[in-house]
Design an enzyme around this catalytic site. Structure first.
Site, mmCIF file in Angstrom:
data_model
loop_
_atom_site.group_PDB
_atom_site.id
_atom_site.type_symbol
_atom_site.label_atom_id
_atom_site.label_comp_id
_atom_site.label_asym_id
_atom_site.label_seq_id
_atom_site.Cartn_x
_atom_site.Cartn_y
_atom_site.Cartn_z
ATOM 1 N N LYS A 143 0.842 -1.196 0.000
ATOM 2 C CA LYS A 143 0.000 0.000 0.000
ATOM 3 C C LYS A 143 0.876 1.245 0.000
ATOM 4 O O LYS A 143 1.780 1.379 0.816
ATOM 5 C CB LYS A 143 -0.900 0.024 1.231
ATOM 6 C CG LYS A 143 -1.816 1.233 1.311
ATOM 7 C CD LYS A 143 -2.692 1.125 2.556
ATOM 8 C CE LYS A 143 -3.647 2.271 2.657
ATOM 9 N NZ LYS A 143 -4.471 2.175 3.888
ATOM 10 N N SER B 238 -1.996 2.528 -17.827
ATOM 11 C CA SER B 238 -1.159 2.210 -16.682
ATOM 12 C C SER B 238 -1.027 3.386 -15.724
ATOM 13 O O SER B 238 -1.628 4.431 -15.914
ATOM 14 C CB SER B 238 0.232 1.760 -17.106
ATOM 15 O OG SER B 238 0.928 2.863 -17.647
ATOM 16 N N TYR C 93 -1.922 -1.420 -14.313
ATOM 17 C CA TYR C 93 -0.619 -2.020 -14.034
ATOM 18 C C TYR C 93 0.413 -0.905 -13.891
ATOM 19 O O TYR C 93 0.202 0.223 -14.316
ATOM 20 C CB TYR C 93 -0.209 -3.008 -15.132
ATOM 21 C CG TYR C 93 -0.028 -2.374 -16.487
ATOM 22 C CD1 TYR C 93 1.226 -1.949 -16.912
ATOM 23 C CD2 TYR C 93 -1.114 -2.184 -17.342
ATOM 24 C CE1 TYR C 93 1.392 -1.349 -18.154
ATOM 25 C CE2 TYR C 93 -0.960 -1.592 -18.574
ATOM 26 C CZ TYR C 93 0.295 -1.177 -18.970
ATOM 27 O OH TYR C 93 0.457 -0.578 -20.195
#
Length: 116
Positions: free
Chosen positions: A9, A25, A58
């Site tokens: 995180k 992305s 991603y």
């Protein structure tokens, strides 16, 4: 039993750029990636604290030490520079292993996106 739990995180970073003309992305400063145990091309979930938008994409490596957090492609429509994001990644593991697993959670300076 296999369950999915929080692996990484990056808590409260600021969007530095939003590049609509890219294939997709999120670009993240490599220092932040390393600290949060996130690798290039890993799937991440992004939450925009400013407008409530959520999306998955991603990761692309950003220049180390630059503080860059840039959404690319369609995700650029979900953020504005200056918005505050939370970026998370998850892992699947055995239930017993998950009980003792410790995620990598970092809290960079949300003005500079650099580790404190």
């Amino acid at each position: 039993m296999i369950i999915e739990i929080l692996k990484s995180k990056i808590h409260r970073v600021s969007v530095t750029d939003a590049n609509l003309n890219y294939i997709g992305s999120i670009t993240i400063d490599e220092d932040l990636m390393d600290a949060a145990n996130i690798i290039e091309n890993e799937k991440v979930y992004v939450v925009n604290n400013n407008n409530g938008e959520r999306f998955e994409t991603y990761v692309i490596k950003g220049e180390r030490g630059s503080g860059i957090i840039c959404t690319n492609g369609a995700a650029a429509r979900k953020v504005q520079p200056g918005d505050i994001l939370i970026i998370t990644a998850y892992a699947q593991m055995d239930f017993e292993e998950a009980k003792t697993f410790k995620p990598s959670i970092i809290h960079p300076d949300s003005k500079t996106n650099r580790l404190q």
